[in-house]
Design an enzyme around this catalytic site. Sequence first.
Site, PDB file in Angstrom:
ATOM      1  N   SER A  76       0.846  -1.195   0.000  1.00  0.00           N
ATOM      2  CA  SER A  76       0.000   0.000   0.000  1.00  0.00           C
ATOM      3  C   SER A  76       0.881   1.244   0.000  1.00  0.00           C
ATOM      4  O   SER A  76       1.680   1.455   0.914  1.00  0.00           O
ATOM      5  CB  SER A  76      -0.899   0.008   1.229  1.00  0.00           C
ATOM      6  N   HIS A 118      -0.893  -1.156  -4.363  1.00  0.00           N
ATOM      7  CA  HIS A 118      -2.221  -0.954  -3.768  1.00  0.00           C
ATOM      8  C   HIS A 118      -2.414   0.538  -3.510  1.00  0.00           C
ATOM      9  O   HIS A 118      -1.628   1.161  -2.788  1.00  0.00           O
ATOM     10  CB  HIS A 118      -2.296  -1.752  -2.470  1.00  0.00           C
ATOM     11  N   ASP A 175      -4.907   3.433  -2.147  1.00  0.00           N
ATOM     12  CA  ASP A 175      -6.063   3.659  -1.282  1.00  0.00           C
ATOM     13  C   ASP A 175      -6.708   5.001  -1.581  1.00  0.00           C
ATOM     14  O   ASP A 175      -6.145   6.054  -1.266  1.00  0.00           O
ATOM     15  CB  ASP A 175      -5.622   3.608   0.188  1.00  0.00           C
ATOM     16  N   MET A 209      -9.577   7.523  -0.672  1.00  0.00           N
ATOM     17  CA  MET A 209     -10.493   7.829   0.451  1.00  0.00           C
ATOM     18  C   MET A 209     -11.107   9.206   0.228  1.00  0.00           C
ATOM     19  O   MET A 209     -10.412  10.141  -0.179  1.00  0.00           O
ATOM     20  CB  MET A 209      -9.724   7.841   1.770  1.00  0.00           C
ATOM     21  N   HIS A 222      -8.132   0.488  -4.253  1.00  0.00           N
ATOM     22  CA  HIS A 222      -9.070   0.186  -3.161  1.00  0.00           C
ATOM     23  C   HIS A 222      -9.847   1.461  -2.884  1.00  0.00           C
ATOM     24  O   HIS A 222      -9.316   2.410  -2.315  1.00  0.00           O
ATOM     25  CB  HIS A 222      -8.263  -0.275  -1.941  1.00  0.00           C
ATOM     26  N   MET A 244     -12.294   3.537  -0.991  1.00  0.00           N
ATOM     27  CA  MET A 244     -13.044   3.721   0.256  1.00  0.00           C
ATOM     28  C   MET A 244     -13.836   5.009   0.106  1.00  0.00           C
ATOM     29  O   MET A 244     -13.511   6.047   0.681  1.00  0.00           O
ATOM     30  CB  MET A 244     -12.066   3.770   1.439  1.00  0.00           C
ATOM     31  N   MET A 255     -11.310  -6.654   5.044  1.00  0.00           N
ATOM     32  CA  MET A 255     -10.511  -5.693   5.809  1.00  0.00           C
ATOM     33  C   MET A 255     -10.172  -6.282   7.175  1.00  0.00           C
ATOM     34  O   MET A 255     -11.056  -6.788   7.872  1.00  0.00           O
ATOM     35  CB  MET A 255     -11.293  -4.383   5.999  1.00  0.00           C
ATOM     36  N   ASP A 296      -6.303  -6.841   4.084  1.00  0.00           N
ATOM     37  CA  ASP A 296      -5.732  -5.489   4.099  1.00  0.00           C
ATOM     38  C   ASP A 296      -5.895  -4.900   5.490  1.00  0.00           C
ATOM     39  O   ASP A 296      -7.021  -4.765   5.974  1.00  0.00           O
ATOM     40  CB  ASP A 296      -6.484  -4.648   3.046  1.00  0.00           C
TER      41      ASP A 296
HETATM   42  C1  DX5 Z   1      -6.501   1.190   5.361  1.00  0.00           C
HETATM   43  C2  DX5 Z   1      -5.994   0.914   3.980  1.00  0.00           C
HETATM   44  C3  DX5 Z   1      -4.817   0.034   3.941  1.00  0.00           C
HETATM   45  C4  DX5 Z   1      -3.593   0.573   4.657  1.00  0.00           C
HETATM   46  C5  DX5 Z   1      -2.842  -0.601   5.176  1.00  0.00           C
HETATM   47  O1  DX5 Z   1      -7.786   1.685   5.301  1.00  0.00           O
HETATM   48  O2  DX5 Z   1      -6.998   0.288   3.189  1.00  0.00           O
HETATM   49  O3  DX5 Z   1      -4.487  -0.357   2.608  1.00  0.00           O
HETATM   50  O4  DX5 Z   1      -2.754   1.334   3.854  1.00  0.00           O
HETATM   51  O5  DX5 Z   1      -1.778  -0.146   5.940  1.00  0.00           O
HETATM   52  P1  DX5 Z   1      -1.036  -1.088   6.982  1.00  0.00           P
HETATM   53  O6  DX5 Z   1      -0.483  -2.250   6.222  1.00  0.00           O
HETATM   54  O7  DX5 Z   1      -0.012  -0.210   7.571  1.00  0.00           O
HETATM   55  O8  DX5 Z   1      -2.096  -1.534   7.980  1.00  0.00           O
HETATM   56 ZN    ZN Z   2      -6.367  -0.582   1.254  1.00  0.00          ZN
END
Ligand code: DX5
Ligand code: ZN
Length: 224
Positions: free
Chosen positions: A10, A34, A36, A38, A67, A69, A138, A174
Site C-alpha cells: 500500500s 495498492h 487507497d 479515500m 481500493h 473507500m 478488511m 488489508d
Molecule cells: C486502510 C488501507 C490500507 C492501509 C494498510 O484503510 O486500506 O491499505 O494502507 O496499511 P497497513 O499495512 O499499515 O495496515
Molecule cells: Zn487498502
Amino acid sequence: MSRRAQISPSILSADFARLSDELARIDGAADWAHVDVMDNHFVPNLTLGLPVVEAILKSSSIPVDCHLMIEDPDRWAPAYAEAGAGSVTFHVEAAAAPVRLARALRTEGARAGMALKPATPVEPYADLLPELDMLLLMTVEPGFGGQAFLDVVLPKIRRARQLIGDSGVWLQVDGGVSASTIEQCAEAGADVFVAGSAVYGAGDPSKAIAALRAQAAPLVEATR
Ligand code: DX5
Ligand code: ZN
C-alpha cells in the site's frame, strides 16, 4: 486450481511527494501497487483520486490495485477501470448495485473486487462471488495505515475461503498485515496480501516484500 501468494504494497505509507520514486522501490518485487482512495465520507480520511491514479499509471508499469473507500462507487469506480487500473475494489457497504458495478468494472477491462469492513458478514454475498475476481476482507477498520491487525476477522477469512473453494476468486486481506500476522492470514485462506507500513516502514521495501512472500507462499500453496 493452483493458487499463489501475491503481495500488494500500500502506497498509503509511502512519501506522497515522491510517488514515482516510491513505486520504483517496489518494482520487480511487488505483484501490485495498492492505491487507497479515500473521500472523507465513507472513511474519516482524504487521500487521492483519479488524477493521481492516472499519474501513477503513467509513471510506473506495476499493475495498480485500487481500493476505493468512497461513497457512491456505482458512480465513481468505473472511471478507475477505464483509466487502466488492473484491479478496482469497491466497498459493498457503499454500493447501491454491486452486481451491476462489478459487471461494469469487468466491461472496462479491470478485475472486479468487492471489500467488506471487519463487521460486515460474508455469507449474504456468497451468491455474488461468480461476479467477482477478488474479495477483500478488511483486517482493520478502513481509513488509516499503521493500525493493529484485528484477529477477530480470521474466522471470516476461513469461511470466505470455504465459500470461494477453488473457483479462482482471489481472497485479499488489508490492514495490519506484517511478518507477525501474514502467516495466520495465509493459513486461514487469504492469497493476496496488502501491506503498507510493513513494506514502506522497512529500510528496504523490496526485501520486506520478498520476506513476506516467503512466509506466505508455502501456506498458500499448502491450502490449495
Ligand atoms: C486502510 C488501507 C490500507 C492501509 C494498510 O484503510 O486500506 O491499505 O494502507 O496499511 P497497513 O499495512 O499499515 O495496515
Ligand atoms: Zn487498502
